[in-house]
Motif scaffolding. Sequence first.
Motif, mmCIF file in Angstrom:
data_model
loop_
_atom_site.group_PDB
_atom_site.id
_atom_site.type_symbol
_atom_site.label_atom_id
_atom_site.label_comp_id
_atom_site.label_asym_id
_atom_site.label_seq_id
_atom_site.Cartn_x
_atom_site.Cartn_y
_atom_site.Cartn_z
ATOM 1 N N HIS A 195 105.467 21.259 56.266
ATOM 2 C CA HIS A 195 104.060 20.993 55.928
ATOM 3 C C HIS A 195 103.478 22.149 55.127
ATOM 4 N N ARG A 196 102.971 21.880 53.953
ATOM 5 C CA ARG A 196 102.336 22.908 53.119
ATOM 6 C C ARG A 196 100.941 23.202 53.682
ATOM 7 N N PHE A 197 100.773 24.360 54.293
ATOM 8 C CA PHE A 197 99.498 24.648 54.958
ATOM 9 C C PHE A 197 98.592 25.578 54.153
ATOM 10 N N THR A 198 99.118 26.181 53.119
ATOM 11 C CA THR A 198 98.256 26.936 52.208
ATOM 12 C C THR A 198 98.843 26.838 50.810
ATOM 13 N N ASP A 199 97.963 26.743 49.821
ATOM 14 C CA ASP A 199 98.421 26.515 48.449
ATOM 15 C C ASP A 199 97.465 27.214 47.483
ATOM 16 N N MET A 200 97.449 28.530 47.564
ATOM 17 C CA MET A 200 96.461 29.300 46.816
ATOM 18 C C MET A 200 96.626 29.185 45.302
ATOM 19 N N GLN A 201 97.846 29.090 44.836
ATOM 20 C CA GLN A 201 98.047 29.029 43.383
ATOM 21 C C GLN A 201 97.453 27.760 42.794
ATOM 22 N N SER A 202 97.581 26.631 43.487
ATOM 23 C CA SER A 202 97.043 25.379 42.955
ATOM 24 C C SER A 202 95.523 25.336 43.018
ATOM 25 N N GLU A 203 94.927 26.050 43.983
ATOM 26 C CA GLU A 203 93.470 26.054 44.100
ATOM 27 C C GLU A 203 92.821 27.105 43.208
ATOM 28 N N PHE A 204 93.634 28.038 42.699
ATOM 29 C CA PHE A 204 93.109 29.137 41.895
ATOM 30 C C PHE A 204 92.553 28.614 40.567
ATOM 31 N N LYS A 205 91.344 29.043 40.237
ATOM 32 C CA LYS A 205 90.682 28.644 38.995
ATOM 33 C C LYS A 205 90.759 29.794 37.998
ATOM 34 N N SER A 206 91.581 29.611 36.987
ATOM 35 C CA SER A 206 91.740 30.667 35.989
ATOM 36 C C SER A 206 90.457 30.860 35.197
ATOM 37 N N GLY A 207 90.140 32.092 34.918
ATOM 38 C CA GLY A 207 88.927 32.417 34.169
ATOM 39 C C GLY A 207 88.945 33.884 33.806
ATOM 40 N N THR A 208 87.819 34.531 33.986
ATOM 41 C CA THR A 208 87.723 35.942 33.618
ATOM 42 C C THR A 208 88.329 36.865 34.683
ATOM 43 N N LYS A 209 88.406 36.396 35.942
ATOM 44 C CA LYS A 209 88.935 37.221 37.023
ATOM 45 C C LYS A 209 90.422 36.977 37.230
ATOM 46 N N GLN A 210 91.157 38.068 37.460
ATOM 47 C CA GLN A 210 92.542 37.984 37.891
ATOM 48 C C GLN A 210 92.648 38.563 39.299
ATOM 49 N N CYS A 211 93.728 38.240 39.987
ATOM 50 C CA CYS A 211 93.899 38.714 41.373
ATOM 51 C C CYS A 211 93.661 40.214 41.488
ATOM 52 N N VAL A 212 94.237 40.973 40.559
ATOM 53 C CA VAL A 212 94.204 42.437 40.655
ATOM 54 C C VAL A 212 92.810 43.019 40.443
ATOM 55 N N ASP A 213 91.915 42.267 39.802
ATOM 56 C CA ASP A 213 90.561 42.782 39.573
ATOM 57 C C ASP A 213 89.836 43.040 40.883
ATOM 58 N N CYS A 214 90.123 42.209 41.907
ATOM 59 C CA CYS A 214 89.494 42.388 43.217
ATOM 60 C C CYS A 214 90.415 43.103 44.211
ATOM 61 N N HIS A 215 91.696 42.750 44.197
ATOM 62 C CA HIS A 215 92.599 43.220 45.245
ATOM 63 C C HIS A 215 93.280 44.538 44.903
#
Length: 396
Positions: A200-220
């Motif tokens: 069972h796929r219980f998390t799917d962050m890549q598919s929910e991610f909305k590409s735009g001006t922010k990238q993961c590394v900008d916050c994390h």
Amino acid sequence: MRSIWLVVIAFLSLHAAEVVQVGEKYKSSGKCKACHSHIVKQWESSWHAKSHYEIDEYFQKTIDYVARKNNRKSLNTIKIECAVCHNPRISVTSTNADYEAIAALELDKNTAATKALESDTISEGINCVVCHNIDQIHDNLPEDKRGMNRVSWMKSGVMSGPYTDAISPYHKTEQRPFMDSNPNQLCFVCHANDTSEEGHRFTDMQSEFKSGTKQCVDCHMSPRKEGIAATLRDANGKAHKRLIREHGFVGGHVENMWKGALKISARKSAQGLEVTLNNPQPHALPSGFGSREILVEAEYKKGSKTVKVESLSLTSHYLSKRGKPTIPHLADKTLEALSVPALGSKTVVLPIEKQADSVVVKVSYRLVNDEVRDLLELKNPIWSKKMAIQTLNMKL
């Protein structure tokens, strides 16, 4: 009979896969401190440095719980399966039915699998040489191929980085786009999705991610800023200034990250107290390993006296094959999944207390909801700590 088992054990030990060929000179972050001490210090306080069974309580108790409930696999087999992301430098990538038979008889002490799990080469979790030794990321592979199953590695003594002109007397350096222009690709090697033991796929962050001006590394990590990547001095006696990012890999466990993470508004309606949560982030909140939680609390007051408190939880709940509450990693299905979508909003309604003349709306975040925290018997206060997002005062 015992001699036959020992022959089998030796055979399995000889056929363990060497996933990352890293020499003694590069296997420890301590060796990186000579030139990158400030970056190593940031990393040491991160959860990447703690992604190990012996250190991370949630990780440890999840593995123990799965092993206890799933009699098809030994504890070590589950550790090795999870190591694809948590300990990608592990020297054994899988076990088989022969190993399970040996483990059941407690004859696995000298196997390659047991030795790999006890090796100090994985004790640092996600250390420098994990990310900076990746050569290629294979996005053509199926989505469930994550971690070390999705990458190929550079030779020992070669590191990947964001700069085309980096020179070091200690190792070769090659520039890779996932270290510079496309860092999300690197993050999603592990943080894209997760699937339970039941498929069972219980998390799917890549598919929910909305590409735009922010990238993961900008916050994390951090926005780029001028600094020094390596303290090694050039011919002029100066360290080379560059645009760099911090390496603390902050996440949901860092309280300051949550301040203002959602924008809150509220109004009184015929249905009750409507609280709208606006999410400016490129992924849903809560998101992550499946048991995170957003709490909405309404403290109703008459004058200065609290007369009632109403609360609502945005989280996910899971059922096992037997239809009982379980943890994400054993889920057969998701019973309920409540979150605020990426770059979207969600309105929740709480009952209004008629006696009250004002209300204080508090929105906060917790790493683990009550249900999963109780199932795993988590003790560390970090898992239940409420991290404030926003507070709103309103007259009724």
